[in-house]
Design a protein around this motif. Structure first.
Motif, mmCIF file in Angstrom:
data_model
loop_
_atom_site.group_PDB
_atom_site.id
_atom_site.type_symbol
_atom_site.label_atom_id
_atom_site.label_comp_id
_atom_site.label_asym_id
_atom_site.label_seq_id
_atom_site.Cartn_x
_atom_site.Cartn_y
_atom_site.Cartn_z
ATOM 1 N N SER A 191 0.838 -1.192 0.000
ATOM 2 C CA SER A 191 0.000 0.000 0.000
ATOM 3 C C SER A 191 0.873 1.241 0.000
ATOM 4 O O SER A 191 1.955 1.251 0.584
ATOM 5 C CB SER A 191 -0.955 0.020 1.198
ATOM 6 O OG SER A 191 -0.228 0.089 2.394
ATOM 7 N N ASP A 192 0.422 2.242 -0.687
ATOM 8 C CA ASP A 192 1.111 3.529 -0.765
ATOM 9 C C ASP A 192 0.020 4.588 -0.892
ATOM 10 O O ASP A 192 -0.561 4.763 -1.960
ATOM 11 C CB ASP A 192 2.035 3.552 -1.981
ATOM 12 C CG ASP A 192 2.844 4.834 -2.072
ATOM 13 O OD1 ASP A 192 2.771 5.652 -1.135
ATOM 14 O OD2 ASP A 192 3.537 5.024 -3.087
ATOM 15 N N LEU A 193 -0.298 5.243 0.224
ATOM 16 C CA LEU A 193 -1.409 6.185 0.260
ATOM 17 C C LEU A 193 -0.944 7.535 0.770
ATOM 18 O O LEU A 193 -0.041 7.614 1.607
ATOM 19 C CB LEU A 193 -2.515 5.654 1.178
ATOM 20 C CG LEU A 193 -3.068 4.276 0.826
ATOM 21 C CD1 LEU A 193 -3.918 3.738 1.965
ATOM 22 C CD2 LEU A 193 -3.888 4.343 -0.447
ATOM 23 N N SER A 194 -1.560 8.585 0.283
ATOM 24 C CA SER A 194 -1.249 9.929 0.778
ATOM 25 C C SER A 194 -2.539 10.712 0.948
ATOM 26 O O SER A 194 -3.512 10.504 0.225
ATOM 27 C CB SER A 194 -0.304 10.660 -0.176
ATOM 28 O OG SER A 194 -0.952 10.941 -1.382
ATOM 29 N N LEU A 195 -2.515 11.603 1.927
ATOM 30 C CA LEU A 195 -3.651 12.472 2.191
ATOM 31 C C LEU A 195 -3.112 13.841 2.543
ATOM 32 O O LEU A 195 -2.217 13.966 3.377
ATOM 33 C CB LEU A 195 -4.500 11.934 3.352
ATOM 34 C CG LEU A 195 -5.707 12.805 3.689
ATOM 35 C CD1 LEU A 195 -6.954 11.944 3.768
ATOM 36 C CD2 LEU A 195 -5.504 13.547 4.983
ATOM 37 N N MET A 196 -3.632 14.854 1.870
ATOM 38 C CA MET A 196 -3.235 16.227 2.147
ATOM 39 C C MET A 196 -4.501 17.021 2.428
ATOM 40 O O MET A 196 -5.467 16.965 1.667
ATOM 41 C CB MET A 196 -2.500 16.816 0.940
ATOM 42 C CG MET A 196 -1.785 18.134 1.212
ATOM 43 S SD MET A 196 -2.796 19.629 1.121
ATOM 44 C CE MET A 196 -3.381 19.623 -0.545
ATOM 45 N N ALA A 197 -4.522 17.716 3.566
ATOM 46 C CA ALA A 197 -5.649 18.569 3.925
ATOM 47 C C ALA A 197 -5.121 19.977 4.149
ATOM 48 O O ALA A 197 -4.113 20.170 4.822
ATOM 49 C CB ALA A 197 -6.333 18.052 5.189
ATOM 50 N N ASP A 198 -5.797 20.949 3.574
ATOM 51 C CA ASP A 198 -5.374 22.340 3.689
ATOM 52 C C ASP A 198 -6.565 23.174 4.156
ATOM 53 O O ASP A 198 -7.484 23.424 3.378
ATOM 54 C CB ASP A 198 -4.860 22.833 2.338
ATOM 55 C CG ASP A 198 -4.336 24.251 2.398
ATOM 56 O OD1 ASP A 198 -3.839 24.668 3.456
ATOM 57 O OD2 ASP A 198 -4.444 24.946 1.368
#
Length: 177
Positions: free
Chosen positions: A147-154
């Motif tokens: 698994s390779d997941l990313s999450l960006m919240a701004d």
């Protein structure tokens, strides 16, 4: 199998799923090694149709689209296709939830699933996620191989109640090899 919504949108499923029925032997109904084929398709079903009976969520919008094929066997399925949400909206004024431009694009290729795009906008803030996860359907003890997941919240406003508000900023990366 076909469901027709309002004469415009439909959800269709077709395929072959071998089922064994016997009055004398009730042990095996589905043989996990038998070949299967299932295709599920929809063009543009309004998401509100699926959750119209949930009165706690006053406003939901957007379209659900999919074209998924499941082949091979139940023990070792091969899943290919796409699952999408377009122009999604979720509003719940009591809690100050006002999410617009919800987009989801999930691709399936055999045992690998790719989150090509997941995005939610809220009052100028946004959450964006993407990544890949691969399963080993033969090994249920360690079913996730990669698994390779990313999450960006701004400045994403989760909720804004009269007594409190929750805003999120984050940059998260998760990888399992």
């Amino acid at each position: 199998f076909s469901l027709d919504f309002n004469g415009r949108d439909s959800l269709n499923a077709e395929g072959n799923l071998p089922v064994y029925l016997s009055l004398t032997d009730s042990v095996k109904i589905l043989d996990p090694e038998e070949p299967i084929y299932i295709n599920i398709r929809s063009e543009s079903i309004p998401i509100a149709i699926f959750i119209s009976n949930i009165t706690q969520i006053p406003e939901v919008g957007g379209l659900f689209q999919c074209d998924l094929t499941i082949e091979n066997s139940l023990n070792n399925p091969k899943i290919n296709g796409v699952f999408q949400i377009k122009d999604g909206v979720l509003r719940y004024p009591h809690w100050g939830i006002d999410y617009d431009q919800i987009e989801l694009n999930l691709l399936a290729r055999d045992d690998k699933f790719s989150l090509e795009r997941f995005q939610i906008n809220s009052n100028g803030g946004k959450v964006i996620s993407s990544g890949t996860i691969q399963f080993d359907f033969d090994n249920l003890n360690q079913s996730i191989v990669y698994s390779d997941l990313s999450l960006m919240a701004d400045n994403f406003l989760l909720l804004q109640h009269k007594e409190f508000e929750m805003q999120m900023s984050a940059d998260i990366k998760y990888q399992m090899v």
